[in-house]
Structures are given as structure tokens and as C-alpha cells.
Design a protein around this motif. Structure first.
Motif, PDB file in Angstrom:
ATOM      1  N   THR A 143       6.218  47.411  50.666  1.00 20.97           N
ATOM      2  CA  THR A 143       5.829  46.488  51.747  1.00 20.97           C
ATOM      3  C   THR A 143       5.216  45.193  51.226  1.00 20.97           C
ATOM      4  O   THR A 143       4.778  44.367  52.009  1.00 20.97           O
ATOM      5  CB  THR A 143       4.808  47.146  52.687  1.00 20.97           C
ATOM      6  OG1 THR A 143       3.718  47.645  51.895  1.00 20.97           O
ATOM      7  CG2 THR A 143       5.425  48.293  53.465  1.00 20.97           C
ATOM      8  N   ARG A 144       5.185  45.014  49.917  1.00 26.63           N
ATOM      9  CA  ARG A 144       4.571  43.821  49.315  1.00 26.63           C
ATOM     10  C   ARG A 144       3.121  43.700  49.815  1.00 26.63           C
ATOM     11  O   ARG A 144       2.678  42.657  50.282  1.00 26.63           O
ATOM     12  CB  ARG A 144       5.384  42.567  49.640  1.00 26.63           C
ATOM     13  CG  ARG A 144       5.179  41.426  48.650  1.00 26.63           C
ATOM     14  CD  ARG A 144       6.027  40.203  49.005  1.00 26.63           C
ATOM     15  NE  ARG A 144       7.429  40.465  48.911  1.00 26.63           N
ATOM     16  CZ  ARG A 144       8.317  40.203  49.865  1.00 26.63           C
ATOM     17  NH1 ARG A 144       7.941  39.650  50.989  1.00 26.63           N
ATOM     18  NH2 ARG A 144       9.570  40.490  49.692  1.00 26.63           N
ATOM     19  N   LEU A 199      12.965  41.547  44.173  1.00 26.28           N
ATOM     20  CA  LEU A 199      13.860  41.897  45.288  1.00 26.28           C
ATOM     21  C   LEU A 199      13.461  43.247  45.889  1.00 26.28           C
ATOM     22  O   LEU A 199      13.482  43.438  47.112  1.00 26.28           O
ATOM     23  CB  LEU A 199      15.314  41.938  44.805  1.00 26.28           C
ATOM     24  CG  LEU A 199      16.349  42.193  45.900  1.00 26.28           C
ATOM     25  CD1 LEU A 199      16.391  41.040  46.893  1.00 26.28           C
ATOM     26  CD2 LEU A 199      17.731  42.411  45.298  1.00 26.28           C
ATOM     27  N   GLY A 228       8.799  44.622  48.545  1.00 20.10           N
ATOM     28  CA  GLY A 228       8.930  44.101  49.907  1.00 20.10           C
ATOM     29  C   GLY A 228      10.237  44.472  50.584  1.00 20.10           C
ATOM     30  O   GLY A 228      10.502  44.010  51.691  1.00 20.10           O
ATOM     31  N   SER A 229      11.062  45.307  49.960  1.00 25.08           N
ATOM     32  CA  SER A 229      12.355  45.644  50.566  1.00 25.08           C
ATOM     33  C   SER A 229      12.255  46.836  51.521  1.00 25.08           C
ATOM     34  O   SER A 229      13.248  47.224  52.134  1.00 25.08           O
ATOM     35  CB  SER A 229      13.397  45.913  49.478  1.00 25.08           C
ATOM     36  OG  SER A 229      13.029  47.037  48.699  1.00 25.08           O
TER      37      SER A 229
END
Lengths: 471, 471
Positions: free
Chosen positions: B156-157, B204, B207-208
Motif C-alpha cells: 500500500t506504499r 512498481l 503500492g501495487s
């Protein structure tokens, strides 16, 4: 040419119709002259030039979009061009095509001093940007040796002497605008300092070396000019001693702003090129940023560490002009080193290893180089674990090229074995495509290739760079 | 359910054959019990649970690979599960499928103290990690309110109270290993501090949100425990005064470690929940890290700024146990706030704006909230421009859900208009898919979608999250 190169790629057809369309859209700003094409088909790498079919000097995102759409229609490659300072062959038109020169897109679009951000066009150079910021009390810290364009620095994920404190382009680009291969324009983020809003397209474009799109606007972070700055030079009895001083500095958490290694041969080159009188020994350049008391405290700590490793005296550059003389000399190191061997070109290594392995890595490299007939000065952003060997070759002597590539490969293999990378800051370009596979493995490269194919199905964007189109 | 949701998605078939295969591979570590599935089909979001068909407790990358390959063969969705602390519906099995519970993959694989890095399995929580680091003199700073897993935080960054000084998961993940949708395992990077080696696959995946693969190993940065730490609490006459103090602190470059805003209603909740006696006014919590002299200097500067904005006294928490009481209270704020309204759930906003707009954004938001019948305490990582409104609703009252979503939408639209983001740290999940389109525009979302389709052509990886599969 004995440098490793990707499989020879055929130039693609360049239709007369495209030339007419570009000429009618751009007039004088389209050039097909041999001189202009030759200038745009080379860079600072040791590779022979490969010329684009045409060069267009773009003035806006909309113009870039026009060029990309025309090229896409004809299946013609596109190579973005900033200041030409790549060391890795990024700018060579290996399949021909159109070089989009972005150097005239060099405006500052907005300075948001309160937010510590600035939005610029890609053609502005790092020095131009800092000149534009002069009255704001802010600065942009990333400083590769050359006065590179911010667009090029974004595309190669560049860093430089300040990265140990301020990070690289990876950490400092907040958002960007890019023209994709199909001509669509995307903005990758906002000016918020942090975000969890979907895939990190900003970071995908940072370091993509022109292969995913043309970057036409960039928002970067700025920093307040430190209240106090102090720089120093210190000579060491051996490389290992210098490097161990740095490792301990990082490990105890001193927020040092710059710490650069320059070996004795590189010191000699710098002395001559920049008229300095440094002792020709393995040397560290330091810089400390902070409040007056903070700088004093950091300097004290580091001075003690240096003394423990045989550092011979600390020469301070407290006046701004002395500091700037020192750092200008450091930034000119590449050109200074080239002058050690008239007519040479440099094969530049760029490995970066975990800092615990740095001393070992540098010492083993030094032993390799001692056994080589080529002059090989070393400079390094050692606070990051990153150093460069400039292997000076006569480009007309195949045996020197072979020797350079042999050294280069050994250095890279050593770095990879130490869980490091083949490139800390220069990018892959043409020169490190094989190294990239060694570093990441085929499945990871396949993953990169899948992303490239998704965004650029015709392989128009700077083709032939980073990895091969076909597995 | 009046919360905005993606178009209703059909559950996909879950073949008996797959169940047999999973059972024979995982035995007792496969569960189809209602209770286990219910636990894995919900999170801390206000959404009703949606259950996976099965839950598997994985113990290794190889096991995850086995699960993914089996699911891929049958076209069955995969949802990675860490600690279940998502606020955005990330864990709901909107199309059914297999929840891969990674909580038993919680080992520390290697601590590299000299390099300031650690490699962990994804199920370890941030508190477990810091416990494991206790004797090293190092710590991992990222601290969302919940004791989230490092895997979930990567996906989720995430960030938290320390991000203003130490960055978010974006800056602190060095490298990771992921199992892709086709079962291949990729490692995205090395332990070098910086790299220009191809596309930034690390960022990448950060946060994916589980939509590109299952993260099974993560290498993160660590920091030396600061020599000195000092924390303080200060009350302010208005939100604007508190926020302006923060803005000026950031703008003059004080390297503050934490600066948290807690509005008077949230202070009341925290006092009650954590047995504190803070004055029930708009309050800032501060923390300073550095050398003893450095901390003193920072604290002095910030105290002066606070005084200029009407800050009423600075109460210092110098003893470690007082500080830890304070920060534990801050980290429990979410659960404390829920207790302001028995039986409620919270719709949590997460906007983040450029710091120059923060005072205006917070004040306008405050005016919105005053006009609403719902209790809406505010807490914020204001040094980053990020704040959360916990809109407390009775989940059985559709009119309260509607009111919450109306407020939420207004807050998000305001942030976007200020060049900010709808989510600073929680992610998109199910709840912000529409907001994401408003923030980025359709072409940018299309670009994300193209990447997803390239890496996960069957749409198996946490489907239905972040953006719609079809444009």
C-alpha cells in the motif's frame, strides 16, 4: 569496435512523406544536415556515432506529441535528446529515426518555494536550474559530473556527489508529464509529498532511458540552502583506509552532504586540469551541511574517524569560492582524466555495492587495475557504495578496447556477486545490456520487456536500449 | 451499502479439483471454514465482508508459487493477506478465490547492520521487526497506526508519523521478491543504495496493492537509533495556527522526526482510550532525533515558531516511557476515535496536499465538518501535508453513509484542486477507485491498466482493486 553491443539492428525505413510532414510542421527547426545529425547520434560513451535520420528542435509538449504521432504513424523510432552527456550510448540512433532535441524546452514553469518544489521543462540543465533558484534560498542538489539536462537526469535516474544526503532522481522527482508512444500525454502524479494513489508511474519513467515515452515536464524537490556549509580535503595512506572512514561515517549516521573518493591518479589529473595543488594521494573530499553548530559537530566526528584511519590532516575550505573551486574540480574529473592520455576515450564503470563490501570491492579492483597496462583513475561517490573507474583507451587499438571490456566485466561481476549493481547512476544504454541480464536474471528482464511492450507495442521509443526487444 | 463500489463483479467458479490440489499440497494449512474465510474477507474498511473460497497459510516463496500456479491454471483469483489492517477494502474477495495468508511467513531472513538493511518475509509486522532489531542499535521507522505487516505496508506504499524525516515505503524498500501471475519468481533489485539498472520494478510493486503479484521477500532500509530523542506536546488556539507552525518548520528545513496534528475531538478520544490528561485543544505532537546538541537546537527553533502562533506551552516527554506512552496513544487514535460513537465504523479520508495549501485545506475541511451532524475527529501527518478525517457512521443508517461519502468526496475534490492526492498512505483499494480517475485522468489510469494487463493477463491478482479491469 570491440565494445559489447546489442545484436546489430537494421535501420528502419524513413519515409519521405514523414520528412515532408515534419518540415511543414517545424520548418527551420527540422534538420537533416550531416553535422546536426552527427551531433545528435553520439554522446560521451566510447561508441562510434549512429546518426538519426532527422533532428527536430521541440518547443512544447504539444509539439512533442505532434512528432510522436507522426513517427508512430510511420513506424519510425524516436530518441529524446537533452544535453548529450550520456556515458552509455543512450543517444545513438541504432535503428535511425528522429532525434527530438529538447534543449530549447528549458523553461522553469513554476517555482513553489513554500512547498520546496519546482516544475521545469526537460531541457533545462542542473546549473541553469540552480541559477534560476538563486534568489529563493533553495537549491536542487542532484549533480552528475556533467551539466546534464534535468530530463536526461530523470531518464537515467542520475545522482552525483550529494546523493548520500539528498537521494537520487528516484527520490527527488515528484511527478512528471510524458508523451507515450501512441501520442497520449500522461501526468504521473501530483505535488503532494507522498501518495498511495495507484501504480508509481513516476518511478517507472525515472530511469526508463527514453524507452517508454518522452518526458516533457518534471516536478522535483528543492531544499533550503543550508545555514552553514563546510568542506574539507583529507589524504589517506591507502584506498582501504579512505573507504573505511566513509563506511564508518555512514554507519554511525552522520548526515554528511558529500563524501567523494579520488584516487592518487585522479588527483593528479584534477590538479593539472583545475590548477590545484592537492597532494597526489588517495583523497576524500567532504562537505557538511546544517546549522553552524551541527556542521561543527559533524566535522568533528568525521575528523576523528579519519584520524583513526591514518588521514593526514584535514584541509578546510571554508570560503565559498574555495569550496566552489574544489567541487568544480571534482565535477570536471571526467574531462581531467581524459587528458591523462591524449586522444583517449574512457570506458567508465559505475558499479555500486552495499557499503559493507565497499572496501573489499575497491581493494580487489585496485589489484586488477595495477595488473593492467591501461591508466585507470578511480573516483567515487563512496558514501553510496558507488565508484567509477575511467579506463582510458586508444579507440583505434582493439587490444585496448578488449582489455577495457575485460576489466569492466570483472568489476561488474564482482559487484553483482556482492549483491550490488552494474550501474549506480549512469544507466544501461547500449553498454550494459548484457550486464543487466547477469544482474537481474532473465525473468526480471522479461518483466521489464512486458512493460515496454505494453506501452510501446511498435518499439518506437529509443529502441535497442536497456534490453533486447525479443527475449 | 451506500459506499461507492466498483461495478458488481461476478464471483468466478472455484473448481473442486483446485480444492483437492490445494488440500493435498497444504493439508491442514488449507481452510474452507466459514470463520477463517470470514476473517480473511474483511478488513478495517467500512465495507461488508466478501469471503474468499479458501484460505491457505503459506510458509515460503516456493509455496506461494505453488498456489499461484494452481490458481492460474484454473483462472481463480488470488488475494494476499498480511495482518488485515487495510482501511480500503483491499482484502475483500470481490470475485472469490484464494486468500494467501502470509502471516506465518514472518521471519527475519538477514540483518545487514553494517549496510543498514534487513531482509524479511512479508508477514512480519513492524513491531515484530523492531523487536528483532532491538540489539542492533538500528530501527525501522515506518509506522502506520496499526501493527501492519511489512508486506501489506509495501503493497500500500504505507507511511506514518516518521515519514516527514525518514520517507515512506517508497523510499525505504530497496528490493523485493514477488511471485507473478504466471508463477514466475522475480527479484527486483540488489542491496545497493542506488541503482540505474533498468526499470524500477521495486517501485512498481510498492503500492501495487497485490494486483501485480504476491510479494514474498522485502529488503528495507534501517537507521541508526538516534543518540538523542526528545518529544513534546503543544496546544494551539486554532487548527490554522497549529498547521502554520508545521509549515514553517518544514520550510526552514528543520529535520523534525515527527510532527502530528490531533484535533480537540481526537484528543478527547485519545485521553479516554489511553488514560492521558492532555488539554482537549488542537494539539501538535513533536519528536526530534539527533545528537544531544542537534535535538536541543531543533527543539528551540520549533518552540519559537510555535510561540509565534499562539502555542500554549511546550510539555516535554524526555523519559523514554513518557514518549512511548504518547506515541502509543497516537498509534491507537483510530481505535480511540471509534469509541467516540459506540457501534460505529469509520470512513477515513486520507488526502495529502502540497504543504503551502495545507492550512487552507484543513480550515475549509473543518468548516465542512462543523456543518455535518456526524462526529469527525481529525488527525494528521501534517509535516507531509497528509491528514485523516475519521467520519464516524452507524453502518445501519444509509443516511449516515451517504453523508460520510458526501464529506469524503468534498474533501478529496478540494485536495485534487490543490494539486494533492486522494490518498497519502492508505491506498486505493475498493473505496477510492473513482477518486483515482478524478485525480489522474483516464489516460493515466489506462496506462496503469496496460501494465496490469501485461503482467496479469487473466486478472488473477487481487482483481477489482485500484481501477476497473476494462476501461
Amino acid at each position: 569496435m570491440n565494445h559489447p553491443a546489442p545484436p546489430a539492428l537494421a535501420r528502419r525505413p524513413f519515409p519521405a512523406e514523414l520528412l515532408d510532414q515534419l518540415r511543414s510542421a517545424f520548418g527551420e527547426r527540422l534538420s537533416v544536415s550531416e553535422a546536426v545529425r552527427a551531433h545528435h547520434g553520439r554522446d560521451e560513451s566510447p561508441f562510434d556515432p549512429q546518426l538519426p535520420d532527422a533532428v527536430v528542435f521541440a518547443h512544447s509538449t504539444a509539439e512533442v506529441q505532434t512528432i510522436v504521432k507522426l513517427c508512430a504513424r510511420h513506424g519510425v523510432p524516436i530518441i529524446p535528446y537533452g544535453n548529450g552527456s550520456s556515458l552509455e550510448g543512450h543517444l545513438l540512433a541504432v535503428q535511425g529515426g528522429v532525434s527530438i532535441d529538447l534543449s530549447q524546452m528549458n523553461r522553469v514553469l513554476s517555482i513553489n518555494a513554500e512547498d520546496l518544489t519546482v516544475t521545469v521543462e526537460p531541457g533545462i540543465s542542473r546549473k541553469q536550474l540552480n541559477e534560476a533558484l538563486r534568489d529563493t534560498g533553495l537549491f536542487f542538489p542532484i549533480d552528475p559530473g556533467a551539466d546534464a539536462s534535468i530530463g536526461g537526469m530523470t531518464a537515467t535516474r542520475a545522482s552525483g556527489t550529494n546523493a548520500v544526503r539528498y537521494g537520487t532522481m528516484r527520490e527527488n522527482v515528484l511527478s512528471l508529464t510524458a508523451v507515450l508512444a501512441d501520442g497520449r500525454v500522461v501526468k504521473t502524479g501530483t505535488r503532494a509529498r507522498k501518495s498511495s494513489a495507484g501504480y508509481d508511474l513516476t518511478r517507472l519513467f525515472v530511469g526508463s532511458e527514453g524507452t517508454l515515452g518522452v518526458i516533457t515536464e518534471i516536478t522535483v524537490r528543492l531544499y533550503p540552502q543550508p545555514e552553514a556549509v563546510s568542506a574539507a580535503v583529507c589524504a589517506f595512506p591507502s584506498m582501504a583506509d579512505a573507504v573505511r572512514t566513509v563506511i564508518e561515517t555512514i554507519q554511525i549516521g552522520v548526515p554528511i552532504a558529500r563524501v567523494e573518493f579520488i584516487d592518487s591518479l585522479a588527483v593528479r589529473a584534477i590538479n593539472k586540469h583545475s590548477n590545484l595543488t592537492l597532494r597526489e594521494k588517495h583523497t576524500l573530499f567532504f562537505e557538511f551541511h546544517g546549522t553552524a553548530a551541527g556542521v561543527e559537530e559533524q566535522a568533528q566526528l568525521v575528523q576523528e574517524l579519519a584520524a583513526q584511519h591514518g588521514g593526514e590532516g584535514f584541509e578546510w575550505a571554508t570560503r565559498a569560492e574555495d569550496r566552489s573551486r574544489l567541487w568544480n574540480a571534482r565535477h570536471s574529473a571526467y574531462f581531467a582524466m581524459l587528458q591523462l592520455k591524449p586522444g583517449c576515450r574512457a570506458v567508465t564503470t559505475d558499479v555500486c555495492v552495499p557499503i559493507s563490501r565497499l572496501a573489499e570491492c575497491v581493494v580487489e579492483t585496485e589489484n586488477d587495475l595495477k595488473a593492467s597496462p591501461l591508466p585507470c583513475p578511480i573516483v567515487g561517490h563512496v558514501g553510496d557504495g558507488n565508484f567509477h573507474v575511467a579506463i582510458l583507451i586508444d579507440p583505434d587499438k582493439p587490444e585496448e578496447i578488449d582489455e577495457a571490456e575485460r576489466l569492466n566485466h570483472r568489476i561488474v561481476q564482482r559487484a553483482i556477486a556482492m549483491d550490488g549493481t552494474c550501474t549506480g547512476e549512469h544507466g544501461v544504454g547500449l553498454h550494459k545490456m548484457d550486464f543487466l541480464v547477469e544482474e537481474h536474471g532473465a525473468d526480471t528482464i522479461d518483466t521489464m520487456r512486458a512493460l515496454k511492450r505494453a506501452l510501446d507495442p511498435q518499439n518506437l521509443m529509443n529502441p535497442g536500449k536497456i534490453f533486447n526487444w525479443a527475449a
